[in-house]
Design an enzyme around this catalytic site. Sequence first.
Site, short mmCIF file in Angstrom:
data_model
loop_
_atom_site.label_atom_id
_atom_site.label_comp_id
_atom_site.label_asym_id
_atom_site.label_seq_id
_atom_site.Cartn_x
_atom_site.Cartn_y
_atom_site.Cartn_z
N TYR A 1 25.22 2.98 -17.01
CA TYR A 1 24.95 4.40 -17.30
C TYR A 1 24.34 4.54 -18.69
O TYR A 1 23.30 5.19 -18.87
CB TYR A 1 26.24 5.21 -17.19
CG TYR A 1 26.09 6.66 -17.57
CD1 TYR A 1 25.41 7.54 -16.74
CD2 TYR A 1 26.60 7.14 -18.78
CE1 TYR A 1 25.26 8.88 -17.08
CE2 TYR A 1 26.46 8.47 -19.13
CZ TYR A 1 25.79 9.34 -18.29
OH TYR A 1 25.63 10.65 -18.63
N SER B 1 22.37 12.47 -21.93
CA SER B 1 23.72 12.30 -22.48
C SER B 1 23.66 11.77 -23.90
O SER B 1 22.69 11.11 -24.31
CB SER B 1 24.50 11.31 -21.61
OG SER B 1 25.70 10.92 -22.24
#
Length: 317
Positions: free
Chosen positions: A194, A181
């Site tokens: 995350y 990501s």
Amino acid sequence: MDPTWTTTILLVPCTVVLTAGCFYLYSFVLSLLTKMSVRNKVVVITDAVSGLGKECASVFHKGGSRLILCGKNWEKLTELADDLENASDPTTMFPPKLVLVDFGDMESMPYVIEEILDCYGCPDVIILNSSMKVKAPAQSLSLEMDKLLMDNNYFGPITLAKGVLPSMISRRSGHLVLVNSIQGKLTVPFRTTYAASKHAVQAFFDCLRAEVEEYGISISTINHTFISCSASENTEAACPKGFWTGLYSQKPFGISPDEAATEIIRTLHNKKKEVILAPSLPKAAVYARSFVPEFFFAVMAAGVKNSAAAIGKDVEL
């Protein structure tokens, strides 16, 4: 008839034909590029049943790769393998091999690595595509959830990479692609663990790149904004909302799986070390974090009050 009108009338169809020809040529070149890059290569794809995983599986299978498809759900893996075989000529394509992989179960990883190496020997390409997402205030997440996230996003991928490295080093070839990501480069509120897991795995492969370069092994990282679902599933409810949407989305519905798969093919062919697959705003945020951190922190904090009320706990595997 006015010559200007005649020219205009002729120009429109010519432009349409020229544009269509460019798209066809691009598709043809991409197809050749795919076949040259992956033909007969042993390619491991983790989380092969996700949107991007399926797209990569289709592209690599059509390109003539010897696929090893990994995932947590055996039924979905067999369904994907059947779809790939039904859509191709079995006399010219290799049947995919399937391996159950659950990065949340770290005790199983030695057996997983052994099974992957038993399929075709040392893999040529490993696409580390798995990810677990959590969106919630930091104080609401348990330590168990933090650990599960780190297993899925950090310890799992690096354990798999370290398991196949000895074979790649002895053969002096191989390519590891981390599909990561953009939050491996910058942070967004309510995604503490995350983002931490994505930063950690990014740092690991950045370090590893320098360590294994002398052995002819390539390491690539692709930092993308969120992967959208298919066009038919792109409903308002399925797409992220709120203050932060514009920061990490390339389009209203994010990056499509085929766009990401195309970039992976380019990355393998060109052996790019790092790709930021994002529009100008997230890219600017990455640079702002490095060069004007105080400004970046102020912008991040400005959106918290607007977003906090709407944020619950959102977990996605």
